[in-house]
Design an enzyme around this catalytic site. Structure first.
Site, PDB file in Angstrom:
ATOM      1  CD  GLU A   1      -2.945  -1.450   2.517  1.00 52.79           C
ATOM      2  OE1 GLU A   1      -3.678  -2.294   2.335  1.00 52.79           O
ATOM      3  OE2 GLU A   1      -2.623  -0.717   3.465  1.00 52.79           O
TER       4      GLU A   1
ATOM      5  CD  GLU B   1      -4.634  -8.078   1.247  1.00 56.26           C
ATOM      6  OE1 GLU B   1      -5.392  -7.404   1.822  1.00 56.26           O
ATOM      7  OE2 GLU B   1      -3.508  -7.618   1.008  1.00 56.26           O
TER       8      GLU B   1
END
Length: 560
Positions: A329, A436
């Site tokens: 991220e 995910e």
């Protein structure tokens, strides 16, 4: 002759390769993200828009205005169109900017009569050349919307616009056709006797022993001690990421004291059950997600600690993983960049690459495919950041991959937007994984998950999917796949259904008068047994069906 003997005598298997084919359907890899001197033609002839001009100086240009979302200086209204509830709409346009900075974001939005804006995608446009803007919308109501282009640039120029509608049935049909094209291959069998004549009526039993597409699930520490969880998981999935157990805050809670006990046990379980592992993660760029002792380290100490961390975890699992999320991220967060400089992510990728050159290294990010309202991690910005990492000195040979988390929270996922983002990232030619995937709760959770998984699986650029869900007994509450008795929930039923749908399973065919038979098989490993009712003989072989081959012909010969 005994069957066991026949299985090893005079069995010939010849696999013929006929080269790569190029597949696109409506996946637009013309979707080159290069800035072109002239725009390409509009998709679908413009579709509902009908704005499809030749570039001759008469392109549509915006006037200086103020957009409704407060983020842009200029808004260009393209057209007002009527949407039909439930339809999916793909949008594309060629855009450029002028009278401002050299490059600037241009976004498309759909404005409803009540003033609500639905963002559909964006691109990075430049002066003096044309960039492709792709996006889309899933209509949640029947009604009129105004199509807007918005930018911080002083002026937007646009040409060759397209808005194409698809019913849900048409969209599913396209997905199914795509799956047949990109996930399967035609396999031809030719069976003969020892004298070369065709074996008419031979029975070919086909068993897929391993899927060629990694479709897996996140795993947590309950797998170490819960036997029912272990059995449930191993019976379904052959690829995984650990939810938290490899992260820095799990393995080094106290400075200088590493503890890999749980992670090691999970790795051992996976290896014993033939389950591949994506390493998640070496670093997380979010300050909140650092070990407590790391957060306030001065730069020099942070660099030393991070170097020890990277060397420790990458070396420990070298050769045992299929990939690493090196920096998690790093579009949404910049803890390491703020502490160590703008090239912090690139530097850590370089270190991981040189420590384990054969490892696939992912950049992992959220909201790139699942949230068109988040302008931080768009497909274009993702591509720009990954290209920056790959251009860092010494990273030329790095095996990179694209990790897209896929945490869908809107009541209705924008599958059209998701496809456009995958198209854009697909232009990089790198493996894309959905890493995910989970879906927010609600009455449509199972249906929405199925839509998302089908879209990912049917896209040619996607090479793996991992969902983040599991049994309630293992603490999975956002997306629960099984109850306390390990019986499937409605969401779990969707997952089990797709696992079975996306494999060939057990199949059987008979040869014709030419000794030939054809069948379409999913990519993967196969065990084939061939017998004939008129002779006491059979044979067995193993072979693979892969995406690298266009056609496969298996030649088999009885010894009698």
């Amino acid at each position: 002759m005994k069957i066991a003997e026949a299985s090893v005598l005079l069995v010939t298997c010849i696999v013929l390769f006929s080269g790569h084919g190029v597949f696109s359907f409506s996946y637009d890899y013309s979707a080159t993200m290069e800035c072109l001197a002239a725009p390409k033609r509009a998709q679908y002839g413009g579709g509902m828009i009908g704005f499809n001009r030749r570039t001759n100086g008469s392109t549509l240009s915006s006037e200086l205005g103020v957009s409704n979302d407060g983020l842009h200086n200029t808004t260009l209204s393209l057209k007002t169109v009527k949407l039909e509830k439930g339809n999916l709409y793909t949008f594309s346009a060629w855009v450029q900017i002028s009278n401002g900075s050299e490059s600037e974001t241009v976004a498309v939005a759909f404005k409803a009569s009540n003033g609500e804006l639905v963002h559909g995608g964006e691109t990075m446009a430049k002066q003096g050349c044309w960039s492709l803007l792709k996006g889309g919308i899933v209509a949640e109501f029947t009604g009129v919307v105004e199509i807007l282009l918005m930018s911080k640039a002083m002026e937007i120029r646009v040409d060759n616009v397209s808005l194409q509608p698809f019913t849900a049935k048409e969209w599913r049909s396209h997905q199914d056709k795509s799956i047949d094209k990109v996930r399967k291959k035609k396999v031809s069998f030719k069976v003969t006797y020892a004298n070369g004549t065709a074996a008419d009526g031979a029975l070919i039993l086909i068993l897929q022993t391993k899927s060629g597409f990694p479709f897996g699930c996140g795993m947590n520490h309950y797998i170490v001690t819960d036997e029912a969880y272990r059995q449930w998981f191993a019976s379904r999935f052959k690829v995984t990421s650990f939810t938290n157990e490899m992260k820095w805050y799990s393995t080094e809670k106290t400075r200088g004291v590493e503890n890999y006990t749980v992670a090691d046990a999970m790795v051992n379980f996976a290896e014993q059950n033939g389950i591949s592992i994506r390493g998640h993660n070496v670093f997380w760029d979010n300050r909140v997600m650092q070990p407590k002792w790391v957060k306030d380290l001065p730069p020099a100490e942070l660099m030393n600690a991070a170097t020890r961390r990277l060397n420790s975890v990458v070396s420990r699992y070298a050769g045992r993983l299929i990939g690493w999320d090196v920096m998690n991220e790093n579009l949404h967060f910049r803890f390491f960049e703020d502490k160590l400089g703008e090239n912090a992510s690139s530097m850590f990728y370089s270190m991981a690459y040189h420590l384990d050159p054969s490892m696939t290294l992912f950049m992992n990010e959220y909201n790139t495919i699942e949230n068109s309202k988040d302008h931080t991690a768009t497909a274009c910005k993702y591509k720009e950041e990954l290209e920056k990492i790959l251009s860092f000195p010494g990273n030329a040979g790095l095996k990179a991959a694209i990790g897209l988390e896929g945490h869908f929270r809107d009541p209705k996922p924008n599958i059209a937007f998701m496809r456009s983002a995958l198209d854009i990232l697909g232009t990089m030619g790198l493996p894309i994984w959905l890493t995910e995937v989970d879906v927010g709760g609600g009455p449509d959770q199972a249906h929405n998950l199925e839509d998302i998984l089908r879209e990912g699986y049917s896209h040619p650029a996607v090479e793996g999917i991992i969902i983040f869900g599991g049994p309630i007994a293992a603490g999975f509450k956002c997306m629960t796949l099984a109850n306390y008795d390990f019986e499937p929930t409605p969401v779990g039923e969707v997952v089990d259904k797709l696992i079975n749908e996306w494999k060939s399973g057990r199949r059987q065919v008979r040869t014709d008068s030419r000794g030939m038979s054809e069948i379409l098989l999913f990519h993967g490993d196969y065990r084939v047994k061939v017998s004939h009712p008129l002779i006491n003989s059979s044979m067995s072989i193993n072979f693979k069906v892969t995406k690298e081959t266009e056609n496969i012909t298996v030649l088999l010969q009885f010894d009698a």
